[in-house]
Design a protein around this motif. Structure first.
Motif, PDB file in Angstrom:
ATOM      1  N   ARG A 107       0.711  -1.127   0.177  1.00 36.45           N
ATOM      2  CA  ARG A 107      -0.107   0.022   0.040  1.00 36.45           C
ATOM      3  C   ARG A 107       1.070   1.358  -0.154  1.00 36.45           C
ATOM      4  NH1 ARG A 107       0.433   1.287   5.416  1.00 36.45           N
ATOM      5  NH2 ARG A 107       0.889  -0.312   6.654  1.00 36.45           N
ATOM      6  N   GLY A 108       0.427   2.458  -0.737  1.00 39.86           N
ATOM      7  CA  GLY A 108       1.081   3.750  -0.602  1.00 39.86           C
ATOM      8  C   GLY A 108       2.223   3.549  -1.717  1.00 39.86           C
ATOM      9  N   GLU A 109       3.053   4.691  -1.445  1.00 44.02           N
ATOM     10  CA  GLU A 109       4.032   4.984  -2.233  1.00 44.02           C
ATOM     11  C   GLU A 109       5.005   3.787  -2.377  1.00 44.02           C
ATOM     12  OE1 GLU A 109       5.336   8.126  -4.761  1.00 44.02           O
ATOM     13  OE2 GLU A 109       3.676   7.972  -3.370  1.00 44.02           O
ATOM     14  N   SER A 110       5.254   3.527  -3.905  1.00 47.05           N
ATOM     15  CA  SER A 110       6.078   2.020  -3.935  1.00 47.05           C
ATOM     16  C   SER A 110       7.544   2.205  -3.711  1.00 47.05           C
ATOM     17  CB  SER A 110       5.673   1.719  -5.492  1.00 47.05           C
ATOM     18  OG  SER A 110       6.508   2.643  -6.335  1.00 47.05           O
ATOM     19  N   VAL A 111       8.033   1.192  -3.379  1.00 47.75           N
ATOM     20  CA  VAL A 111       9.639   0.981  -3.178  1.00 47.75           C
ATOM     21  C   VAL A 111      10.128   1.188  -4.549  1.00 47.75           C
ATOM     22  CG1 VAL A 111       9.278  -1.370  -3.640  1.00 47.75           C
ATOM     23  CG2 VAL A 111      11.180  -0.584  -2.241  1.00 47.75           C
ATOM     24  N   ARG A 112      10.938   2.047  -4.468  1.00 50.18           N
ATOM     25  CA  ARG A 112      11.904   2.376  -5.611  1.00 50.18           C
ATOM     26  C   ARG A 112      13.345   2.763  -5.315  1.00 50.18           C
ATOM     27  NH1 ARG A 112       9.111   6.013  -8.661  1.00 50.18           N
ATOM     28  NH2 ARG A 112      10.425   7.805  -8.407  1.00 50.18           N
ATOM     29  N   PHE A 113      14.410   1.837  -5.438  1.00 55.15           N
ATOM     30  CA  PHE A 113      15.690   2.064  -4.794  1.00 55.15           C
ATOM     31  C   PHE A 113      16.637   2.584  -6.182  1.00 55.15           C
ATOM     32  CE2 PHE A 113      19.644   2.193  -3.113  1.00 55.15           C
ATOM     33  CZ  PHE A 113      19.617   2.406  -1.718  1.00 55.15           C
ATOM     34  N   ASP A 114      16.892   3.766  -6.172  1.00 57.17           N
ATOM     35  CA  ASP A 114      17.471   4.045  -7.227  1.00 57.17           C
ATOM     36  C   ASP A 114      19.261   4.395  -6.881  1.00 57.17           C
ATOM     37  OD1 ASP A 114      18.728   5.544  -9.380  1.00 57.17           O
ATOM     38  OD2 ASP A 114      17.254   7.119  -9.684  1.00 57.17           O
ATOM     39  N   PHE A 115      19.951   3.535  -7.184  1.00 55.17           N
ATOM     40  CA  PHE A 115      21.436   3.657  -6.948  1.00 55.17           C
ATOM     41  C   PHE A 115      22.101   5.142  -7.239  1.00 55.17           C
ATOM     42  CE2 PHE A 115      20.940  -0.611  -5.987  1.00 55.17           C
ATOM     43  CZ  PHE A 115      21.897  -0.730  -4.778  1.00 55.17           C
ATOM     44  N   ASP A 116      21.574   5.742  -8.399  1.00 55.96           N
ATOM     45  CA  ASP A 116      21.859   6.976  -8.662  1.00 55.96           C
ATOM     46  C   ASP A 116      21.352   8.197  -7.748  1.00 55.96           C
ATOM     47  OD1 ASP A 116      23.541   6.349 -10.741  1.00 55.96           O
ATOM     48  OD2 ASP A 116      21.784   6.230 -12.009  1.00 55.96           O
ATOM     49  N   ASP A 117      20.335   7.718  -6.524  1.00 54.60           N
ATOM     50  CA  ASP A 117      19.794   8.730  -5.780  1.00 54.60           C
ATOM     51  C   ASP A 117      19.443   7.888  -4.624  1.00 54.60           C
ATOM     52  OD1 ASP A 117      18.888  11.009  -4.655  1.00 54.60           O
ATOM     53  OD2 ASP A 117      16.992  11.057  -5.945  1.00 54.60           O
ATOM     54  N   PRO A 118      20.275   7.148  -3.951  1.00 52.49           N
ATOM     55  CA  PRO A 118      19.953   6.219  -2.890  1.00 52.49           C
ATOM     56  C   PRO A 118      19.262   7.017  -1.843  1.00 52.49           C
ATOM     57  CG  PRO A 118      22.380   6.614  -3.135  1.00 52.49           C
ATOM     58  CD  PRO A 118      21.724   7.318  -4.242  1.00 52.49           C
ATOM     59  N   GLN A 119      19.622   8.277  -1.549  1.00 49.35           N
ATOM     60  CA  GLN A 119      19.106   8.914  -0.525  1.00 49.35           C
ATOM     61  C   GLN A 119      18.196  10.074  -0.859  1.00 49.35           C
ATOM     62  OE1 GLN A 119      22.174   9.959   2.514  1.00 49.35           O
ATOM     63  NE2 GLN A 119      23.639   9.492   1.127  1.00 49.35           N
ATOM     64  N   LEU A 120      17.540   9.654  -1.835  1.00 55.95           N
ATOM     65  CA  LEU A 120      16.205  10.437  -2.186  1.00 55.95           C
ATOM     66  C   LEU A 120      16.410  11.820  -2.246  1.00 55.95           C
ATOM     67  CD1 LEU A 120      13.375   8.163  -0.727  1.00 55.95           C
ATOM     68  CD2 LEU A 120      14.523   8.240  -2.902  1.00 55.95           C
ATOM     69  N   GLU A 121      17.573  12.377  -2.665  1.00 56.82           N
ATOM     70  CA  GLU A 121      17.923  13.865  -2.696  1.00 56.82           C
ATOM     71  C   GLU A 121      16.856  14.494  -3.783  1.00 56.82           C
ATOM     72  OE1 GLU A 121      22.113  14.890  -2.273  1.00 56.82           O
ATOM     73  OE2 GLU A 121      22.069  12.711  -2.508  1.00 56.82           O
ATOM     74  N   ARG A 122      16.780  13.772  -4.840  1.00 57.05           N
ATOM     75  CA  ARG A 122      15.635  14.276  -5.887  1.00 57.05           C
ATOM     76  C   ARG A 122      14.107  14.109  -5.490  1.00 57.05           C
ATOM     77  NH1 ARG A 122      19.826  12.227  -9.355  1.00 57.05           N
ATOM     78  NH2 ARG A 122      18.722  10.436  -9.981  1.00 57.05           N
TER      79      ARG A 122
END
Ligand SMILES: NC(=O)c1ccc[n+]([C@@H]2O[C@H](COP(=O)([O-])OP(=O)(O)OC[C@H]3O[C@@H](n4cnc5c(N)ncnc54)[C@H](OP(=O)(O)O)[C@@H]3O)[C@@H](O)[C@H]2O)c1
Length: 296
Positions: free
Chosen positions: A152-167
Motif C-alpha cells: 500500500r502507498g508510495e511504492s518501493v523504488r531504490f535508485d542507486f543514482d539517488d539512494p538518499q532520495l535527494e531528488r
C-alpha cells in the motif's frame, strides 16, 4: 522457560518502547540476558526500570543513537574493550517519517536510510568480533513486508543514482527503500559469512497498529490506536514481540541463514531483495558512507 545453560545474550536496539521493549520483556521472562539500547538516557532508564521487574533474566542498558555513526563507533569501542561474546543482535530500532520534508542526520545522511539500514550495517560490523566469540552468533534485521512491490502507498523504488532520495523524497518510499536495504545487508552478510559461525536473517513483525500509532497524528492516530488493532490483518504487540524473540533465540531455526521470517515461518522476500549484485552494491555504498573499506 530457558535454563541457565541455554540462556543467550541478546542486544535489542530501540528497546525503550514498542516492539523492541516487548521483545526484550519476553526474552527476560524466559531468562535470557538482554542488553537494551536507547538513544535517550531518560527513556532508556525508565524502560530499564520496568524491564528489571519483567523476569528472571539480567538486563542492562546501553545508550546508542542509530542515526549517528559516531555514537555507533563509540558504543563499539566501549563494547569491544570488554571483550564480551554476544549471541544475538536484534536490529529493531527504526523510524517511519511522516513529514514530506527530507531530514538528514548529523552525518549528512537521509535519516530513514541512516537509522534503518546504514546504522544496523555499521553496528553489525562493530559487533562482529563479539558475535564470532559466541558459539553461534545471530544477526536479526527487522525489515517489513512493506518492501514488497505493490504494498500500500508510495511504492518501493531504490535508485542507486539517488539512494538518499535527494531528488525525489517521499517518507513512505524512504521507509520501504530502507527495509529493502535491510534485506540486502542481511543477504550479503549471510553470503559473505557462510564459512563462519554467525548467521544473518530478517523478519517482518507483522502490522502492529498500536506501535505504528506513535508515528502518526490526529484521526490516523485514533484509527491506529483503537480501530486497526481489531482488524483481522493486525498483529498484537505480544505476538509481534514473540515473533522477534522466536527469530532471535529459538533453537528450531539455529543455523538458518539468509531467511526472511514472519509469524514464525519463512516468507518469500521480493525478487529485488534477492538480487545479489544489488545487495553487494548496497553494502559497498554503506561502507563508503561509513568511511570504511568494503565490508563484509
Ligand atoms: N509497527 C509495525 O507495524 C511494524 C511493521 C513492520 C516493521 N516494523 C519495524 O519494527 C521495528 C520496531 O517498530 P515499532 O513499531 O516498535 O516502532 P516504534 O514504536 O516507533 O519504536 C521505535 C524504536 O526505535 C527507536 N529509535 C528510533 N530512531 C532511533 C535512533 N536514531 N537511535 C536509536 N533508537 C531509535 C525509538 O526510540 P525513541 O523512543 O527514542 O524514538 C523506539 O525505541 C522498526 O524497525 C519498524 O520499522 C514495525
Amino acid at each position: 522457560m530457558t535454563d541457565t545453560s541455554t540462556s543467550q545474550s541478546v542486544l535489542v536496539t530501540g528497546a525503550n518502547r514498542g516492539l523492541g521493549f516487548e521483545c526484550a520483556r519476553q526474552l527476560l521472562a524466559d531468562g535470557h540476558h538482554v542488553i537494551v539500547t536507547a538513544r535517550d538516557a531518560a527513556k532508556g532508564k525508565a524502560a530499564l526500570a520496568s524491564l528489571s521487574a519483567a523476569g528472571r533474566g539480567r538486563v542492562e542498558l546501553q545508550l546508542l543513537d542509530m542515526a549517528s555513526l559516531a555514537s555507533i563507533r563509540a558504543f563499539g569501542e566501549r563494547w569491544e574493550k570488554e571483550g564480551r561474546a554476544l549471541d544475538v543482535v536484534v536490529h529493531n530500532a527504526g523510524v517511519m517519517q511522516q513529514s514530506p520534508t527530507r531530514r538528514v542526520t548529523g552525518d549528512g545522511l537521509e535519516e530513514t536510510l541512516a537509522t534503518n539500514a546504514i546504522g544496523p550495517y555499521l553496528l553489525t560490523k562493530v559487533l562482529w568480533p563479539s558475535l564470532l566469540r559466541a558459539p553461534a552468533g545471530r544477526v536479526l534485521m527487522v525489515s517489513s513486508r512493506l518492501h514488497l512491490p505493490g504494498s500500500r502507498g508510495e511504492s518501493v523504488r531504490f535508485d542507486f543514482d539517488d539512494p538518499q532520495l535527494e531528488r525525489d523524497y517521499h517518507p513512505e518510499r524512504a521507509y520501504k527503500n530502507s527495509k529493502l536495504a535491510c534485506l540486502w545487508v542481511t543477504y550479503e552478510l549471510a553470503r559473505r559469512s557462510a564459512a563462519t559461525s554467525v548467521t544473518a536473517n530478517a523478519v517482518c513483525p507483522g502490522f502492529v497498529p498500536v506501535t505504528a500509532a506513535e508515528s502518526v497524528r490526529g484521526f490516523m492516530w485514533f484509527m491506529m490506536k483503537y480501530l486497526m488493532p481489531l482488524a483481522p490483518f493486525a498483529t498484537s504487540l505480544k505476538d509481534a514481540g514473540g515473533s522477534l524473540k522466536w527469530c532471535a533465540v529459538d533453537p528450531s531455526i539455529a543455523g538458518a541463514r539468509a531467511k526472511f521470517f514472519a509469524e514464525k515461518r519463512e516468507l518469500e522476500s521480493s525478487p529485488e531483495s534477492r538480487d545479489a549484485d544489488k545487495a553487494a552494491r548496497f553494502c559497498e555504498l554503506a561502507a563508503k558512507l561509513c568511511g570504511l573499506d568494503a565490508w563484509p
